[in-house]
Design an enzyme around this catalytic site. Sequence first.
Site, PDB file in Angstrom:
ATOM      1  N   ASN A 166     -10.960  -2.223  -5.345  1.00 54.93           N
ATOM      2  CA  ASN A 166     -10.171  -1.346  -6.222  1.00 54.93           C
ATOM      3  C   ASN A 166     -10.827  -1.126  -7.590  1.00 54.93           C
ATOM      4  O   ASN A 166     -10.493  -0.167  -8.291  1.00 54.93           O
ATOM      5  CB  ASN A 166      -8.740  -1.877  -6.405  1.00 54.93           C
ATOM      6  CG  ASN A 166      -7.871  -1.768  -5.169  1.00 54.93           C
ATOM      7  OD1 ASN A 166      -6.939  -2.546  -4.975  1.00 54.93           O
ATOM      8  ND2 ASN A 166      -8.147  -0.802  -4.298  1.00 54.93           N
ATOM      9  N   ASP A 226       0.825  -1.216   0.000  1.00 48.45           N
ATOM     10  CA  ASP A 226       0.000   0.000   0.000  1.00 48.45           C
ATOM     11  C   ASP A 226       0.860   1.267   0.000  1.00 48.45           C
ATOM     12  O   ASP A 226       1.987   1.258   0.483  1.00 48.45           O
ATOM     13  CB  ASP A 226      -0.928  -0.026   1.226  1.00 48.45           C
ATOM     14  CG  ASP A 226      -2.085   0.942   1.078  1.00 48.45           C
ATOM     15  OD1 ASP A 226      -2.365   1.369  -0.058  1.00 48.45           O
ATOM     16  OD2 ASP A 226      -2.711   1.273   2.108  1.00 48.45           O
TER      17      ASP A 226
END
Length: 275
Positions: free
Chosen positions: A85, A37
């Site tokens: 996502n 991330d």
Amino acid sequence: MESYSLTNKEQTKADRLKQKEISECGTIPEHIAIIMDGNGRWAKGKGNVRVYGHKAGVDSVRDITEACAQLGVKYLTLYAFSTENWGRPSNEVNALIKLLVHTLRTEADKLHENNIKLSTIGQIERFPNRCQEELLDAIQLTKDNDRMQLCLALSYSGRWDITEAVKKMGEKIKNGELDPEEIDDKLIDEHLSTARIPDPDLIIRTSGEYRLSNFLLWQLAYSELFITNTFWPEFRRDELYQAILSFQLRERRYGKIDKGHTGSFTNKIINHITS
Ligand code: IPE
Ligand code: IPE
Ligand code: MG
């Protein structure tokens, strides 16, 4: 130790020594899972667009994959794209897909030369055909490799995984192939997308977020956590080594008590409490 060639760099003597030290310090985790991330924030911090961060993140993937293989890690699972996502702006999603296709095309041979097997978990069928084909080619090419398994979580979420497992078991019950009484941890494991892969020993999350973001919800039940503020494009093998060293210092109790405690000690406390 085997040679490398993922990063196209010769391993330095200092790095080889570090890996030797880590191996002598304790157990190397058999399975490491990573929530990669912070690509977007890293790029923004450099005055660049988010996609620039995703591109830079591929260099980290290469370095970490190579270091894990050299250390003898058997499974490396990377959270590359979550079910959620898909909700990002389409230009970012398209750029991520393009990057995946390009990376597979340029890296598959190198994975193969390094005896690394590629696999995926997630709804691969949601990706465009050219991307699925590239993935299947790389999976096919590397299917017999046995040094390490690199598993990419793509269009993956832990809830999706559990839902699919429940559906498969429900179907078997409906067909009379399964008695609900037979359902236990092991059977659920066998119906998840990670069947035949041991649960992660160590889970790393970069970019300082303290959450699982729908990653391997079932499989992480007893994994050791390592969270760092470093953004993924800057996460390299030296920090991986810190994570492994930290893992080696943990005592994994699985709900039991630590090995130092003796029965007589416990009896003393019970006598004290009940007197
Ligand atoms: C992780 O970086 C990569 C993917 C989720 C594909 P992000 O894109 O989430 O970057 P941040 O967290 O917004 O900085
Ligand atoms: C988790 O990162 C998913 C991946 C690394 C692929 P996100 O950036 O999507 O997660 P949140 O939004 O911070 O929870
Ligand atoms: Mg993020």
